[in-house]
Design a protein around this motif. Structure first.
Motif, PDB file in Angstrom:
ATOM      1  N   LYS A   1     -20.615  10.956   5.952  1.00  0.00           N
ATOM      2  CA  LYS A   1     -20.209  11.525   4.650  1.00  0.00           C
ATOM      3  C   LYS A   1     -19.170  12.637   4.850  1.00  0.00           C
ATOM      4  O   LYS A   1     -18.095  12.613   4.254  1.00  0.00           O
ATOM      5  CB  LYS A   1     -21.439  12.124   3.916  1.00  0.00           C
ATOM      6  N   THR A   2     -19.519  13.604   5.714  1.00  0.00           N
ATOM      7  CA  THR A   2     -18.583  14.714   5.960  1.00  0.00           C
ATOM      8  C   THR A   2     -17.272  14.179   6.548  1.00  0.00           C
ATOM      9  O   THR A   2     -16.190  14.697   6.246  1.00  0.00           O
ATOM     10  CB  THR A   2     -19.222  15.746   6.909  1.00  0.00           C
ATOM     11  N   ASN A   3     -17.388  13.133   7.372  1.00  0.00           N
ATOM     12  CA  ASN A   3     -16.176  12.546   7.970  1.00  0.00           C
ATOM     13  C   ASN A   3     -15.177  12.103   6.895  1.00  0.00           C
ATOM     14  O   ASN A   3     -13.963  12.195   7.086  1.00  0.00           O
ATOM     15  CB  ASN A   3     -16.545  11.347   8.846  1.00  0.00           C
TER      16      ASN A   3
ATOM     17  N   ILE B   1     -10.106  14.585  18.806  1.00  0.00           N
ATOM     18  CA  ILE B   1     -11.559  14.605  18.587  1.00  0.00           C
ATOM     19  C   ILE B   1     -11.939  13.736  17.382  1.00  0.00           C
ATOM     20  O   ILE B   1     -12.948  13.039  17.395  1.00  0.00           O
ATOM     21  CB  ILE B   1     -12.059  16.066  18.359  1.00  0.00           C
TER      22      ILE B   1
ATOM     23  N   LEU C   1     -10.245  11.205  16.322  1.00  0.00           N
ATOM     24  CA  LEU C   1      -9.938   9.808  16.639  1.00  0.00           C
ATOM     25  C   LEU C   1     -11.233   9.117  17.060  1.00  0.00           C
ATOM     26  O   LEU C   1     -12.018   9.663  17.842  1.00  0.00           O
ATOM     27  CB  LEU C   1      -8.931   9.772  17.793  1.00  0.00           C
TER      28      LEU C   1
ATOM     29  N   GLY D   1     -25.907  12.050   9.386  1.00  0.00           N
ATOM     30  CA  GLY D   1     -25.151  11.451  10.484  1.00  0.00           C
ATOM     31  C   GLY D   1     -24.535  10.093  10.195  1.00  0.00           C
ATOM     32  O   GLY D   1     -24.160   9.359  11.104  1.00  0.00           O
TER      33      GLY D   1
HETATM   34  N1  LIG Z   1     -14.648  10.667  17.096  1.00  0.00           N
HETATM   35  C1  LIG Z   1     -15.727   9.981  16.702  1.00  0.00           C
HETATM   36  N2  LIG Z   1     -15.804   8.644  16.907  1.00  0.00           N
HETATM   37  C2  LIG Z   1     -16.882   7.944  16.497  1.00  0.00           C
HETATM   38  N3  LIG Z   1     -17.930   8.501  15.837  1.00  0.00           N
HETATM   39  C3  LIG Z   1     -17.905   9.801  15.614  1.00  0.00           C
HETATM   40  C4  LIG Z   1     -16.804  10.626  16.019  1.00  0.00           C
HETATM   41  N4  LIG Z   1     -17.055  11.902  15.662  1.00  0.00           N
HETATM   42  C5  LIG Z   1     -18.264  11.886  15.064  1.00  0.00           C
HETATM   43  N5  LIG Z   1     -18.770  10.640  15.019  1.00  0.00           N
HETATM   44  C6  LIG Z   1     -20.044  10.217  14.436  1.00  0.00           C
HETATM   45  O1  LIG Z   1     -20.050  10.516  13.048  1.00  0.00           O
HETATM   46  C7  LIG Z   1     -21.382  10.787  12.652  1.00  0.00           C
HETATM   47  C8  LIG Z   1     -21.452  12.070  11.871  1.00  0.00           C
HETATM   48  O2  LIG Z   1     -20.821  11.881  10.666  1.00  0.00           O
HETATM   49  P1  LIG Z   1     -20.861  13.010   9.545  1.00  0.00           P
HETATM   50  O3  LIG Z   1     -20.731  14.341  10.130  1.00  0.00           O
HETATM   51  O4  LIG Z   1     -19.877  12.582   8.527  1.00  0.00           O
HETATM   52  O5  LIG Z   1     -22.353  12.812   9.028  1.00  0.00           O
HETATM   53  P2  LIG Z   1     -22.953  13.164   7.593  1.00  0.00           P
HETATM   54  O6  LIG Z   1     -23.178  11.891   6.876  1.00  0.00           O
HETATM   55  O7  LIG Z   1     -22.111  14.187   6.939  1.00  0.00           O
HETATM   56  O8  LIG Z   1     -24.373  13.764   8.023  1.00  0.00           O
HETATM   57  P3  LIG Z   1     -25.164  15.083   7.522  1.00  0.00           P
HETATM   58  O9  LIG Z   1     -25.902  14.668   6.283  1.00  0.00           O
HETATM   59  O10 LIG Z   1     -26.084  15.322   8.655  1.00  0.00           O
HETATM   60  O11 LIG Z   1     -24.192  16.162   7.318  1.00  0.00           O
HETATM   61  C9  LIG Z   1     -22.237  10.912  13.892  1.00  0.00           C
HETATM   62  O12 LIG Z   1     -23.015   9.741  14.000  1.00  0.00           O
HETATM   63  C10 LIG Z   1     -21.216  10.996  15.007  1.00  0.00           C
HETATM   64  O13 LIG Z   1     -21.670  10.407  16.182  1.00  0.00           O
END
Ligand SMILES: Nc1ncnc2c1ncn2[C@@H]1O[C@H](COP(=O)(O)OP(=O)(O)OP(=O)(O)O)[C@@H](O)[C@H]1O
Ligand SMILES: [Mg+2]
Length: 383
Positions: A36-38, A59, A61, A33
């Motif tokens: 990373k995936t973002n 979404i 944004l 969370g």
């Molecule tokens: N539109 C948004 N605005 C702000 N924060 C967001 C938005 N969409 C998602 N997030 C936040 O981004 C985070 C998730 O990021 P992501 O999916 O990249 O995690 P990750 O590092 O890939 O985690 P994992 O290891 O569980 O896959 C969450 O904390 C979520 O609340």
């Protein structure tokens, strides 16, 4: 193709992230969370103008913000450089894509320009999901390789929507809509036959590559197959004229059923792919590990196919894929990945990489924490 730099503003939980990537493996590490995936999703905006998850612009944004921007420097295998930027404004829903500062008229112009292969938990739907997931895979790959296919596909979908509307109105109002269908039929047949043929050719070309990729990960005891089951019967060598004839006949045969249901029942939107290992259907017989191996083989094949067609190595995005693989398959996959070019790999720890992995200029590690990115120090992430 390589991404040299990425700049992300107000996108998901990244308020302002600027990264210079390595030309080989880029490990994106961090806890669950953290964002990373973002980052991979931001790369998908850069290469495809949109999220590979299908998330809407509003979404991705950042919550509470009005506008995001993703930009970066891309470099082709032959050394050509592109500055690419995509911006979205929520107030008017306006999204713009720029290449070297020139705005693009249509987003479809970008498809295939920066080839990319994505393997994420969502990709699992290709082997475990319904026919629509497998058609999406076909369309995604072939569109990146062929502009003509993409045009046919977009036009086919438009005609299909119109034709379905006529059928639906006819059903609701209990009217015979035959005359209104006629203008749409030939276009549906024309585009649809071309799509069917192209899919058939693609799958034929993919077949030996799948075998090879699969055996590289799982050995030779298992034999994967993909059997094309088109809505309009298609076999190798059939002429376009004959295929159109069959399409027309099938439409005629289904005419009253279509009117009764208010839906188009013939055409490539009803194609299916049957995936099997040693002639046993994947969905009914395969283990989870076999599903995953099939999927990785498909993605490797997709990579090699696109590389061949575009004469350009695609960018490889691997999101969270080592978690379910045993150590031998993980190692083989990593070895394969190292040989393909630039790859982005997310993981919660760098344990998947061997202790003596070469983290020099081309292979880099980044550590993501609450939407900010720093260079990872081994000690901070391995325990
Ligand atoms: N539109 C948004 N605005 C702000 N924060 C967001 C938005 N969409 C998602 N997030 C936040 O981004 C985070 C998730 O990021 P992501 O999916 O990249 O995690 P990750 O590092 O890939 O985690 P994992 O290891 O569980 O896959 C969450 O904390 C979520 O609340
Ligand atoms: Mg993730």
């Amino acid at each position: 193709m390589k991404i040299r730099e990425l700049h992300v503003q107000k996108f998901r939980n990244h308020t302002q992230t600027d990264i210079v990537f390595g030309g080989g493996i880029n490990a994106i590490l961090g806890e669950n969370g953290e964002g990373k995936t973002n980052l991979l999703e931001a790369i998908s905006y850069l290469c495809l103008t949109k999220s590979f998850f299908g998330s809407a612009d509003g979404i991705v944004l950042q919550v509470g913000e009005t506008r995001f921007e993703v930009s970066g420097e891309l470099e082709t295998d032959s050394g050509l450089r592109y500055h690419v930027a995509v911006g979205y404004n929520h107030a008017d829903g306006d999204k713009r894509f720029f290449i070297n500062k020139s705005p693009l008229e249509r987003f479809s112009e970008v498809v295939g320009l920066f080839p990319v292969v994505v393997l994420s938990p969502e990709s699992g739907a290709i082997t475990t999901g319904g026919p629509v997931d497998r058609r999406r895979f076909l369309d995604f790959v072939i569109s990146q390789a062929s502009k003509v296919y993409l045009e046919d596909l977009l036009e086919y979908r438009r005609v299909l929507r119109q034709r379905n509307r006529v059928l639906f109105d006819g059903k609701v109002n209990r009217l015979d809509c035959s005359d209104l269908l006629e203008p749409w039929d030939e276009e549906l047949i024309d585009r649809g036959a071309r799509i069917t043929r192209r899919r058939g050719v693609f799958l034929k070309e993919l077949d030996p590559i799948i075998h090879d990729s699969y055996s590289r990960i799982a050995g030779r005891a298992e034999k994967p197959t993909i059997h094309y089951q088109p809505s309009v019967a298609h076999e190798e060598g059939i002429s376009e004229e004959d295929l159109r004839g069959r399409f027309r006949q099938d439409l005629k045969r289904k005419s009253s059923e279509e009117k009764r249901l208010g839906l188009t029942l013939v055409g490539p939107h009803r194609d299916e792919l049957e995936l099997a290992i040693n002639n046993l259907g994947l969905r009914s017989h395969a283990s989870q590990g076999q599903h995953k191996t099939f999927l990785i083989a498909l993605k490797m094949a997709e990579f090699l196919y696109l590389q061949n067609k575009r004469n350009e190595r695609p960018i490889l995005l691997l999101d969270d894929i080592f978690t379910e693989l045993d150590s031998q398959r993980s190692e083989r996959l990593l070895a394969l990945t190292r040989s393909v070019g630039q790859a982005f790999i997310t993981a919660t720890s760098d344990r998947v990489f061997s202790a003596d992995f070469d983290w020099a200029e081309t292979n880099k590690r980044f550590f993501v924490c609450k939407g900010t990115v720093g260079h990872a120090k081994a000690a901070s992430i391995t325990n």
